[in-house]
Design an enzyme around this catalytic site. Structure first.
Site, mmCIF file in Angstrom:
data_model
loop_
_atom_site.group_PDB
_atom_site.id
_atom_site.type_symbol
_atom_site.label_atom_id
_atom_site.label_comp_id
_atom_site.label_asym_id
_atom_site.label_seq_id
_atom_site.Cartn_x
_atom_site.Cartn_y
_atom_site.Cartn_z
ATOM 1 N N GLU A 157 1.698 -0.318 -4.997
ATOM 2 C CA GLU A 157 0.623 0.787 -5.357
ATOM 3 C C GLU A 157 1.560 1.880 -5.350
ATOM 4 O O GLU A 157 1.951 2.592 -4.531
ATOM 5 C CB GLU A 157 -0.445 0.903 -4.241
ATOM 6 C CG GLU A 157 -1.403 1.832 -4.667
ATOM 7 C CD GLU A 157 -2.446 2.306 -3.323
ATOM 8 O OE1 GLU A 157 -3.567 2.666 -3.755
ATOM 9 O OE2 GLU A 157 -2.045 2.186 -2.266
ATOM 10 N N ASP A 178 0.796 -1.129 0.011
ATOM 11 C CA ASP A 178 0.017 0.049 0.005
ATOM 12 C C ASP A 178 0.838 1.249 -0.062
ATOM 13 O O ASP A 178 1.737 1.282 0.723
ATOM 14 C CB ASP A 178 -1.075 -0.186 1.302
ATOM 15 C CG ASP A 178 -2.039 0.996 1.319
ATOM 16 O OD1 ASP A 178 -2.696 1.088 0.337
ATOM 17 O OD2 ASP A 178 -1.885 1.880 2.221
#
Length: 552
Positions: A276, A209
């Site tokens: 990401e 993330d």
């Protein structure tokens, strides 16, 4: 389907040749009747994923969490939230997936913890606590107020004052999500050990993330104003994140993470890191980690989100693909994403017919495709009434339409109660069309979106030109996106008509014979010796024999 037949061509290429399927666990399948999806529910649906033909399952966060941001605020990196099950449930899920030839990828959220994580509780207890430097604490600005102008991605300042210690702590997202200090070696060591905990349990990789946010400016300088910001837009975009994202020091951390997962590569194959990264193309390429000796030391798959925000026009996407292919470092594996838990669904962005075209695009481009659960049946965004909003992003910025609830609604499995997702009322409301648009109905309809995805995935698996071949752009005229995929003597041509009208294809692209392998429309397999006429918004994949090269 025999799971042995589903193995990729070599253990170290599964993430290059395979297809990743993202599951938002709250919304996939509820097994215990609380209205929230869980690990046992995912395990119940593994055979569906095998029948669909995907290779890996990426599961959004399932760690213990107060759920201020639905699992992206983690209070324990080495556990399972009771809402989703237990570690034993997780182990059974991994075993069940591996027995079926499926890989398991976990979400890893390293930028921040929950404010209820024991680390932050200790860090905030006093300025002298040993874990104080595990987070980013700063004195107020001269005269009071936040230390600088940094903004939270979820609205408002990125700083919150802790009255007890008189300092502000940084949170790039919610105030309940304090940022870790990745300049601290102890933080890195603890986080890498968390990775090892899951790798020892058989996890095949991680989606990381907001990877590019991990390091912040050591001098805490103000971010400059964004000259392109339009008043009324997302307030977090009013500043350029010059000192809060994509700092050079992140690359060292990426190399260290890669070393951790590489140490677990074995006969089952490489462990994969997926980053990401919402970054411009040139910066995205840096995360492959190409060193001076030509070795790729970064994440294997820096997520390529360009299709999510692209104008849905043939010439725009053609240029996007060409630029991306040209920018890739030597030996780097490309990847493509159509949707995820943070962005509107593809069928809502471009419409149901164009979503069929998008499916063929995703599954015939060179590189690893990532599917978002429900897109394979054409699920659309769901309007969530204000009194039912769950997403903190929308609650912090009400009325701006920034919430992500619409694309996180429960999977539509059947015509049964609650669409077969749960025996209880789901945590988010279902789409109004769930009784007609669901897996059960589409499984018996050869013209359905699900049938199209299954055909395309089966074709991609069967054709080395599609899952491992080269890519070549072609010119087929206005409104047509065209490219060839080749391996050895096998040549496939993909033609995507973005126009709302018929378009003829010149014979020069079709060679001596062109066999239709797949179409987004009802077109029988056949041979076309002269001209091929594409229906409006039709895509076709052809096996071409004796092709004549066209200028690109």
């Amino acid at each position: 389907m025999d799971s042995r037949q589903r193995q990729p061509s070599s253990p170290d290429s599964w993430w290059k040749n395979g297809i990743v399927y993202q599951i938002y666990p709250r919304s996939f399948q509820d097994s215990d009747g609380d209205g929230i999806g869980d690990l046992r529910g995912i395990r119940q649906r593994l055979d569906y994923l095998v029948a669909l033909g995907v290779d890996a399952v990426w599961i959004s966060p399932i760690y213990p969490s107060p759920m201020a941001d639905f699992g992206y605020d983690i209070s324990d990196y080495c556990g399972i939230d009771p809402r989703f099950g237990t570690l034993a449930d997780f182990d059974e899920l991994v075993q069940g997936a591996h027995a079926r030839g499926l890989k398991v990828i976990l979400d890893f959220v390293p930028n921040h913890t929950s404010d209820r994580h024991p680390w932050f509780i200790e860090s905030s207890s006093s300025r002298s606590d040993p874990k104080r430097d595990w987070y980013l604490w700063r004195d107020p600005a001269p005269g009071g107020g936040p230390p600088n102008n940094w903004l939270s991605n979820f609205g408002g300042p990125a700083w919150t004052l802790d009255p007890r210690t008189g300092q502000y702590y940084l949170h790039s997202f919610l105030r309940e999500q304090p940022d870790l200090n990745w300049r601290n070696p102890a933080v890195r060591a603890a986080m890498y050990e968390a990775l090892r905990f899951w790798l020892r349990r058989g996890v095949d990789g991680f989606r990381i993330d907001v990877l590019y946010h991990l390091v912040k400016d050591a001098s805490f300088r103000d971010n400059p104003a964004n000259p392109a910001f339009v008043p009324g837009g997302d307030p977090s975009h009013s500043l350029l994140p010059l000192y809060t994202a994509d700092l050079p020091e992140v690359q060292e951390i990426v190399r260290e993470m890669r070393g951790v997962v590489d140490a677990f590569s074995d006969a089952r194959g490489d462990r994969v890191l997926i980053g990401e990264l919402y970054l411009p193309l040139a910066r995205l390429m840096a995360y492959y980690g190409l060193d001076s000796e030509g070795v790729l030391q970064g994440v294997q798959l820096p997520f390529n989100f360009q299709l999510i925000g692209a104008q849905w026009q043939a010439d725009v996407i053609d240029r996007l693909v060409r630029d991306y292919e040209a920018a890739l470092p030597p030996g780097a594996a490309p990847n493509w994403v159509l949707g995820n838990h943070d962005k509107p669904r593809i069928a809502s962005r471009v419409g149901p017919e164009r979503a069929r075209l998008a499916a063929m695009l995703l599954l015939t481009l060179r590189g690893t495709p990532t599917l978002y659960y429900g897109d394979e049946i054409g699920m659309t965004d769901v309007d969530i009434p204000p009194d039912e909003v769950q997403d903190p992003f929308e609650k912090n910025e009400p009325g701006r339409g920034l919430g992500r609830d619409p694309q996180r609604t429960p999977m539509q499995w059947s015509t049964g109660p609650h669409a077969g997702f749960s025996h209880a009322s789901p945590w988010l409301r279902l789409a109004g069309d769930w009784a007609a648009l669901n897996v059960e109905r589409q499984q018996s309809d050869a013209t359905s979106m699900l049938a199209l995805y299954r055909r395309l995935i089966a074709l991609r698996r069967a054709e080395p030109a599609l899952h491992a071949g080269a890519w070549e752009p072609l010119d087929a005229g206005a409104d047509i996106l065209a490219y060839a995929r080749t391996v050895a003597q096998r040549r496939l041509v993909v033609l995507l008509n973005f126009a709302d009208a018929q378009r003829g294809i010149d014979r020069a692209l079709l060679g001596e014979r062109a066999d239709v392998l797949a179409s987004t429309h009802e077109r029988p397999e056949g041979k076309h010796a002269e001209r091929l006429v594409l229906h409006p918004l039709e895509g076709v994949a052809l096996a071409v024999h004796g092709a004549i090269s066209m200028p690109s």
